[in-house]
Scaffold this motif. Sequence first.
Motif, mmCIF file in Angstrom:
data_model
loop_
_atom_site.group_PDB
_atom_site.id
_atom_site.type_symbol
_atom_site.label_atom_id
_atom_site.label_comp_id
_atom_site.label_asym_id
_atom_site.label_seq_id
_atom_site.Cartn_x
_atom_site.Cartn_y
_atom_site.Cartn_z
ATOM 1 N N GLN A 31 38.518 46.132 48.503
ATOM 2 C CA GLN A 31 39.278 45.006 48.299
ATOM 3 C C GLN A 31 38.660 44.718 46.886
ATOM 4 O O GLN A 31 37.526 44.311 46.892
ATOM 5 C CB GLN A 31 39.680 43.994 49.249
ATOM 6 N N ARG A 57 39.017 41.993 43.489
ATOM 7 C CA ARG A 57 39.798 40.868 42.836
ATOM 8 C C ARG A 57 39.382 41.132 41.362
ATOM 9 O O ARG A 57 38.172 41.696 41.001
ATOM 10 C CB ARG A 57 39.087 39.608 43.271
ATOM 11 N N GLU A 107 44.260 39.568 43.325
ATOM 12 C CA GLU A 107 43.759 40.679 44.021
ATOM 13 C C GLU A 107 44.246 41.675 43.177
ATOM 14 O O GLU A 107 45.447 42.012 42.577
ATOM 15 C CB GLU A 107 44.501 40.809 45.337
#
Length: 217
Positions: free
Chosen positions: A158, A160, A167
């Motif tokens: 994931q 950022r 995100e």
Amino acid sequence: MKISGYRVIKGKEQFNHTFGGVNWKTPVCVNCLAPMHLIFCFDLTDPRLNGHYKVKLESLPLVTCLNCSGYWAPQVFQLDPIANAITIVKQTDVEHWIMEDEDKLPVPLPLSNVKLIPLTKKDILLDDLDNDESFTLFGSEYICRLLGPPLFATDKIQKRCSSCSKEMQYIATVCSEDYDSEGLIHEGFSFHIGESFIFFYLCTDCLRLETEMQSTS
Ligand SMILES: [Zn+2]
Ligand SMILES: [Zn+2]
């Protein structure tokens, strides 16, 4: 929202999706000092691709240097659609390994048209099943998955955005083609990046492109 995913394969269709070539100006790699590879370039007038890219981008490039350890660690690029150029924001590589000249992939990569076909059920890894077939098909039948669910080799990624902290959107994954299925993406050309899976993420607000690599070995 569920986003449909595609296999990217050799072939021509009505949209100008390409492998290789020089549609975007790539930066010079800080490690091996050669221009980086434009691996794929996707035509964002294609309605199958997420419409909101079109606000700022006509095409979406996947870039990295494939001839050194640069892509082994996360990389951050800035896309400049006015200059049609990509710049390096951050490279975290500490290995500083460079491939032997005879093994290097050419820059630019040979240009070919590619087309998108929907991922099949077999291409999608189900959480509750130990489904090795998805990994077998990826590399033996196609070398790039665009959108849809990512096929993580190890941990879920994931990201950022390093600029705005939002995100990032998963874009695509690229892997090697198996030695007995060469020419998947360009006739007579072998595309090998070891056991690597290179994941590409985009911040659609900042036009930052980030990569992360996972390996199955
Ligand atoms: Zn390099
Ligand atoms: Zn951002």
